[in-house]
Design a protein around this motif. Structure first.
Motif, PDB file in Angstrom:
ATOM      1  N   TRP A  26       0.801  -1.221  -0.096  1.00 53.72           N
ATOM      2  CA  TRP A  26      -0.209   0.045   0.003  1.00 53.72           C
ATOM      3  C   TRP A  26       0.864   1.279   0.045  1.00 53.72           C
ATOM      4  O   TRP A  26       0.351   2.294  -0.053  1.00 53.72           O
ATOM      5  CB  TRP A  26      -0.988   0.153   1.252  1.00 53.72           C
ATOM      6  CG  TRP A  26      -2.097  -1.065   0.970  1.00 53.72           C
ATOM      7  CD1 TRP A  26      -2.022  -2.370   1.786  1.00 53.72           C
ATOM      8  CD2 TRP A  26      -3.372  -1.048   0.434  1.00 53.72           C
ATOM      9  NE1 TRP A  26      -3.000  -3.011   1.609  1.00 53.72           N
ATOM     10  CE2 TRP A  26      -3.921  -2.295   0.520  1.00 53.72           C
ATOM     11  CE3 TRP A  26      -3.788   0.084  -0.464  1.00 53.72           C
ATOM     12  CZ2 TRP A  26      -5.010  -2.208   0.230  1.00 53.72           C
ATOM     13  CZ3 TRP A  26      -5.119  -0.266  -0.883  1.00 53.72           C
ATOM     14  CH2 TRP A  26      -5.717  -1.377  -0.709  1.00 53.72           C
ATOM     15  N   ALA A  27       2.170   1.034   0.035  1.00 55.89           N
ATOM     16  CA  ALA A  27       3.162   2.367   0.337  1.00 55.89           C
ATOM     17  C   ALA A  27       2.700   3.262   1.376  1.00 55.89           C
ATOM     18  O   ALA A  27       2.572   4.172   1.253  1.00 55.89           O
ATOM     19  CB  ALA A  27       3.106   2.953  -1.154  1.00 55.89           C
ATOM     20  N   ILE A  50       2.472   2.020 -10.975  1.00 56.54           N
ATOM     21  CA  ILE A  50       2.802   1.408  -9.858  1.00 56.54           C
ATOM     22  C   ILE A  50       4.238   0.533  -9.958  1.00 56.54           C
ATOM     23  O   ILE A  50       5.324   0.977  -9.353  1.00 56.54           O
ATOM     24  CB  ILE A  50       1.994   0.852  -9.052  1.00 56.54           C
ATOM     25  CG1 ILE A  50       0.750   1.539  -8.793  1.00 56.54           C
ATOM     26  CG2 ILE A  50       2.284   0.025  -8.111  1.00 56.54           C
ATOM     27  CD1 ILE A  50      -0.378   0.874  -8.373  1.00 56.54           C
ATOM     28  N   ALA A  51       4.334  -0.087 -11.006  1.00 55.88           N
ATOM     29  CA  ALA A  51       5.535  -1.052 -11.170  1.00 55.88           C
ATOM     30  C   ALA A  51       6.539   0.006 -11.466  1.00 55.88           C
ATOM     31  O   ALA A  51       7.892  -0.440 -11.017  1.00 55.88           O
ATOM     32  CB  ALA A  51       5.375  -1.843 -12.429  1.00 55.88           C
ATOM     33  N   ARG A  52       6.393   0.769 -12.357  1.00 51.98           N
ATOM     34  CA  ARG A  52       7.622   1.843 -12.751  1.00 51.98           C
ATOM     35  C   ARG A  52       8.106   2.572 -11.269  1.00 51.98           C
ATOM     36  O   ARG A  52       9.240   2.851 -11.008  1.00 51.98           O
ATOM     37  CB  ARG A  52       7.081   2.920 -13.758  1.00 51.98           C
ATOM     38  CG  ARG A  52       8.424   4.021 -14.131  1.00 51.98           C
ATOM     39  CD  ARG A  52       9.484   2.998 -14.499  1.00 51.98           C
ATOM     40  NE  ARG A  52      10.538   4.193 -15.057  1.00 51.98           N
ATOM     41  CZ  ARG A  52      11.686   3.989 -14.776  1.00 51.98           C
ATOM     42  NH1 ARG A  52      12.297   2.818 -14.356  1.00 51.98           N
ATOM     43  NH2 ARG A  52      12.726   4.778 -15.130  1.00 51.98           N
ATOM     44  N   ALA A  53       7.165   3.070 -10.425  1.00 48.92           N
ATOM     45  CA  ALA A  53       7.408   3.695  -9.287  1.00 48.92           C
ATOM     46  C   ALA A  53       8.188   2.799  -8.354  1.00 48.92           C
ATOM     47  O   ALA A  53       9.081   3.082  -7.627  1.00 48.92           O
ATOM     48  CB  ALA A  53       6.122   4.144  -8.305  1.00 48.92           C
ATOM     49  N   GLU A  54       7.955   1.603  -8.347  1.00 53.05           N
ATOM     50  CA  GLU A  54       8.691   0.625  -7.526  1.00 53.05           C
ATOM     51  C   GLU A  54      10.198   0.425  -8.009  1.00 53.05           C
ATOM     52  O   GLU A  54      10.938   0.103  -7.231  1.00 53.05           O
ATOM     53  CB  GLU A  54       7.953  -0.820  -7.501  1.00 53.05           C
ATOM     54  CG  GLU A  54       6.793  -0.803  -6.768  1.00 53.05           C
ATOM     55  CD  GLU A  54       6.923  -0.599  -5.297  1.00 53.05           C
ATOM     56  OE1 GLU A  54       7.804  -1.155  -4.624  1.00 53.05           O
ATOM     57  OE2 GLU A  54       6.143   0.083  -4.769  1.00 53.05           O
ATOM     58  N   GLU A  55      10.306   0.459  -9.362  1.00 60.18           N
ATOM     59  CA  GLU A  55      11.677   0.442 -10.072  1.00 60.18           C
ATOM     60  C   GLU A  55      12.198   1.415  -9.539  1.00 60.18           C
ATOM     61  O   GLU A  55      13.619   1.417  -9.257  1.00 60.18           O
ATOM     62  CB  GLU A  55      11.464   0.456 -11.378  1.00 60.18           C
ATOM     63  CG  GLU A  55      10.984  -0.991 -12.060  1.00 60.18           C
ATOM     64  CD  GLU A  55      10.752  -1.111 -13.565  1.00 60.18           C
ATOM     65  OE1 GLU A  55      11.168   0.007 -14.103  1.00 60.18           O
ATOM     66  OE2 GLU A  55      10.098  -1.750 -14.084  1.00 60.18           O
TER      67      GLU A  55
END
Length: 144
Positions: free
Chosen positions: A59-60, A137-142
């Motif tokens: 959930w960040a 969201i996946a890019r933010a995680e990267e």
């Protein structure tokens, strides 16, 4: 109210804040469950046995907000906490039968709000939005 901001992330924040406010007005007031607690419950209904760190990452959210939510749910008898045998510093969390009943009581209200919001968007646009948000969201995680 007219929204003139066309920056996607600003719009995501605006929508998130409005959803949170609607949640508070309907669910927190009626059931006494905070948004953080609801997020813990939602995670555990679909992924029993995850850790608080897993919920924080999903959930960040701030670690302390998740820890407080978990502690309140444990104290209320909605969640169990068992030491992880593979990592003695970590705990595995699960809903109790009482926690599952709480989820089942709140879910119709939360789902109704979601349906009211999403009903204004054609299905194909909603599917595209979900795919776009998942990509972002996946890019933010990267990037983290």
């Amino acid at each position: 109210m007219t929204i003139t901001d066309d920056k996607p992330l600003s719009l995501v924040h605006m929508l998130s804040n409005r959803i949170s406010r609607a949640f508070f007005d309907e669910v927190e007031t009626k059931y006494g469950v905070s948004l953080a607690e609801w997020r813990v419950i939602l995670t555990l209904i679909s992924e029993p046995g995850v850790s608080g760190a897993d919920i924080t990452n999903r959930w960040a959210m701030e670690k302390m907000a998740v820890n407080r939510a978990v502690q309140r749910l444990v104290d209320a008898g909605h969640v169990t906490r068992t030491r992880d045998p593979e990592d003695r510093r970590s705990y595995r969390l699960a809903l109790t039968p009482q926690g599952t009943r709480l989820h089942d009581k709140i879910a119709p209200t939360a789902n109704k709000r979601y349906e009211e919001l999403s009903s204004s968007v054609p299905r194909e646009e909603l599917d595209a939005l979900v795919a776009t948000l998942q990509t972002m969201i996946a890019r933010a995680e990267e990037l983290n």
